[in-house]
Design an enzyme around this catalytic site. Structure first.
Site, PDB file in Angstrom:
ATOM      1  N   ASN A 109      66.224 -38.231  56.397  1.00  0.00           N
ATOM      2  CA  ASN A 109      65.570 -38.695  55.171  1.00  0.00           C
ATOM      3  C   ASN A 109      66.501 -39.607  54.396  1.00  0.00           C
ATOM      4  O   ASN A 109      67.721 -39.457  54.437  1.00  0.00           O
ATOM      5  CB  ASN A 109      65.123 -37.502  54.309  1.00  0.00           C
ATOM      6  CG  ASN A 109      66.171 -37.076  53.301  1.00  0.00           C
ATOM      7  OD1 ASN A 109      66.316 -37.669  52.241  1.00  0.00           O
ATOM      8  ND2 ASN A 109      66.927 -36.032  53.640  1.00  0.00           N
ATOM      9  N   PHE A 113      66.658 -39.131  45.786  1.00  0.00           N
ATOM     10  CA  PHE A 113      66.421 -38.401  44.535  1.00  0.00           C
ATOM     11  C   PHE A 113      65.111 -38.809  43.864  1.00  0.00           C
ATOM     12  O   PHE A 113      65.049 -39.013  42.649  1.00  0.00           O
ATOM     13  CB  PHE A 113      67.573 -38.594  43.550  1.00  0.00           C
ATOM     14  CG  PHE A 113      68.837 -37.830  43.866  1.00  0.00           C
ATOM     15  CD1 PHE A 113      68.901 -36.910  44.897  1.00  0.00           C
ATOM     16  CD2 PHE A 113      69.975 -38.033  43.107  1.00  0.00           C
ATOM     17  CE1 PHE A 113      70.071 -36.213  45.179  1.00  0.00           C
ATOM     18  CE2 PHE A 113      71.157 -37.338  43.373  1.00  0.00           C
ATOM     19  CZ  PHE A 113      71.203 -36.432  44.413  1.00  0.00           C
ATOM     20  N   SER A 171      74.609 -36.016  48.345  1.00  0.00           N
ATOM     21  CA  SER A 171      73.530 -36.720  49.025  1.00  0.00           C
ATOM     22  C   SER A 171      74.028 -38.089  49.484  1.00  0.00           C
ATOM     23  O   SER A 171      74.680 -38.804  48.720  1.00  0.00           O
ATOM     24  CB  SER A 171      72.333 -36.909  48.092  1.00  0.00           C
ATOM     25  OG  SER A 171      71.386 -37.795  48.671  1.00  0.00           O
ATOM     26  N   ASN A 173      72.098 -40.597  50.063  1.00  0.00           N
ATOM     27  CA  ASN A 173      71.025 -41.564  49.843  1.00  0.00           C
ATOM     28  C   ASN A 173      71.027 -42.227  48.471  1.00  0.00           C
ATOM     29  O   ASN A 173      70.137 -43.017  48.166  1.00  0.00           O
ATOM     30  CB  ASN A 173      69.673 -40.876  50.084  1.00  0.00           C
ATOM     31  CG  ASN A 173      69.556 -40.350  51.496  1.00  0.00           C
ATOM     32  OD1 ASN A 173      69.957 -41.015  52.442  1.00  0.00           O
ATOM     33  ND2 ASN A 173      69.039 -39.139  51.638  1.00  0.00           N
ATOM     34  N   THR A 174      71.994 -41.891  47.623  1.00  0.00           N
ATOM     35  CA  THR A 174      72.226 -42.602  46.367  1.00  0.00           C
ATOM     36  C   THR A 174      73.566 -43.304  46.491  1.00  0.00           C
ATOM     37  O   THR A 174      74.598 -42.631  46.603  1.00  0.00           O
ATOM     38  CB  THR A 174      72.231 -41.634  45.169  1.00  0.00           C
ATOM     39  OG1 THR A 174      70.955 -41.006  45.049  1.00  0.00           O
ATOM     40  CG2 THR A 174      72.563 -42.371  43.880  1.00  0.00           C
ATOM     41  N   LYS A 213      77.796 -28.552  45.643  1.00  0.00           N
ATOM     42  CA  LYS A 213      77.285 -28.773  46.994  1.00  0.00           C
ATOM     43  C   LYS A 213      78.027 -29.932  47.644  1.00  0.00           C
ATOM     44  O   LYS A 213      78.038 -31.052  47.121  1.00  0.00           O
ATOM     45  CB  LYS A 213      75.786 -29.068  46.952  1.00  0.00           C
ATOM     46  CG  LYS A 213      75.122 -29.109  48.322  1.00  0.00           C
ATOM     47  CD  LYS A 213      73.612 -29.153  48.176  1.00  0.00           C
ATOM     48  CE  LYS A 213      72.903 -29.061  49.518  1.00  0.00           C
ATOM     49  NZ  LYS A 213      71.430 -29.020  49.361  1.00  0.00           N
ATOM     50  N   ASN A 242      75.279 -30.386  52.626  1.00  0.00           N
ATOM     51  CA  ASN A 242      74.180 -31.337  52.524  1.00  0.00           C
ATOM     52  C   ASN A 242      73.960 -31.968  53.912  1.00  0.00           C
ATOM     53  O   ASN A 242      74.542 -31.540  54.899  1.00  0.00           O
ATOM     54  CB  ASN A 242      74.510 -32.405  51.478  1.00  0.00           C
ATOM     55  CG  ASN A 242      73.277 -32.899  50.741  1.00  0.00           C
ATOM     56  OD1 ASN A 242      72.254 -33.190  51.364  1.00  0.00           O
ATOM     57  ND2 ASN A 242      73.360 -33.003  49.429  1.00  0.00           N
TER      58      ASN A 242
END
Length: 361
Positions: A109, A113, A171, A173-174, A213, A242
């Protein structure tokens, strides 16, 4: 209803991933799910001052906007975690952004967020009955001028409704978010976050545990420094891990997609990292094991590698909600087989074995 729910994963795979996810949330909102029986006492677990009926939860990302935390608890989880939620609503990255890896039992994915922001989640959490353990996973908006301020705002906003907080700095993805895992930035982040908690406690409110995390891709030499900061700051728990950027051993054509990889391919790397963190911290900081849990054996391996709690998500996509009950049965059997009192007595018993394995097995 249980039989229908167990068939759902196969039916939902006929839909696009995000459509399937939305349909699942709507079913849970409507109460179209079986309710789990009470847990056996041997599964009761303590974590950072919290008491849970069992150590199983669903990971952040499933219920981003606090739509179904109580349904998650009724499914048989010992705790729920909403988020990741950011101060302002944001749409996330362009679609398509979720890809199933059917051959590998994984998911990639790059959601970014996507969520409805603090206000929407706060309103839902205020309306729910104050029963059960519900944590809030907080993050920063993509375009925030001061990302640490976004985390502080998360503590302030949800303090009265959160059982605990998870600080998501891992994450992939940011853009730039994982830079907050740099020891100096992490120290600054935690100093400001803990100052916010202290302010709440000085006003007479209870202490809310704060969990950090981490990513499974932190180089080993940097991980030592990161753990030194976490220990120095006395974090209440560490979540590992993560999603990963590694694509080692994948066979599916979707493996070329950008984003974070979860599911079965993450199990090996995340469990080894978990065990190494357990050893490095001497088992003094409670850990949450996440990544690739799609069977009772996988969940038990996380416990034996050092996790006090475990969280699922991708495994439920492939195995369905009956996975929760199967994990409980495996854990209860392990408690009896090893002739111990409770599942917590098995935490870390195989940490040395797991920590010695190579990350790319």
């Amino acid at each position: 209803m249980k039989a229908l729910f167990d068939l759902a994963p196969r039916a939902l795979r006929l839909l696009a991933p995000e459509e399937a996810h939305e349909l699942t949330l709507r079913a849970l909102e409507l109460g179209a799910h079986p309710n789990a029986p009470p847990d056996p006492p041997m599964l009761a677990t303590s974590f950072a001052g919290l008491t849970l009926s069992n150590p199983i939860g669903i990971a952040a990302g499933f219920d981003k906007d606090a739509r179904v935390p109580d349904a998650i608890l009724r499914l048989g989880c010992g705790f729920a975690e909403i988020g990741t939620v950011t101060p302002l609503p944001q749409p996330g990255n362009p679609k398509p952004r979720v890809f199933r890896l059917l051959h590998d039992h994984g998911v990639i994915n790059r959601l970014g967020f996507n969520n409805s922001g603090h206000d929407a989640a706060l309103e839902r959490l205020r309306r729910r009955p104050r029963q059960g353990i519900v944590g809030v996973n907080i993050g920063a908006n993509k375009d925030a001028a001061d990302r640490i301020a976004d985390y502080v705002r998360g503590i302030d906003t949800f303090y009265d409704v959160a059982s605990y907080f998870t600080i998501n700095i891992s994450s992939p993805n940011t853009p730039g978010l994982r830079d907050l895992q740099d020891p100096a930035a992490l120290r600054d982040l935690l100093t400001r976050v803990f100052a916010s908690r202290t302010k709440q406690m000085d006003a007479g409110k209870p202490k809310r545990p704060i969990i950090v995390k981490l990513a499974p891709d932190i180089p080993e030499e940097l991980l030592v420094e990161v753990l030194a900061v976490l220990t120095e700051q006395n974090v209440d728990g560490i979540a590992i891990s993560n999603t990963t950027l590694s694509r080692h051993g994948l066979r599916d054509s979707n493996a070329r997609e950008a984003g974070g990889l979860s599911g079965r391919p993450l199990f090996h790397r995340s469990t080894i990292t978990l065990a190494r963190v357990y050893r490095a911290t001497g088992g003094r900081t409670p850990l949450i094991g996440i990544g690739g849990i799609d069977s009772g054996g996988a969940a038990l391996a996380k416990i034996e590698a050092g996790a006090t709690l475990v969280q699922l998500y991708t495994g439920l996509i492939y195995e369905g909600p009956s996975l929760i009950g199967r994990i409980k049965a495996t854990m209860a059997d392990a408690v009896r087989r090893h002739n111990v009192h409770a599942i917590g007595d098995l935490v870390g018993r195989r940490a040395d074995e797991w920590a010695a394995k190579p990350l790319e097995g």
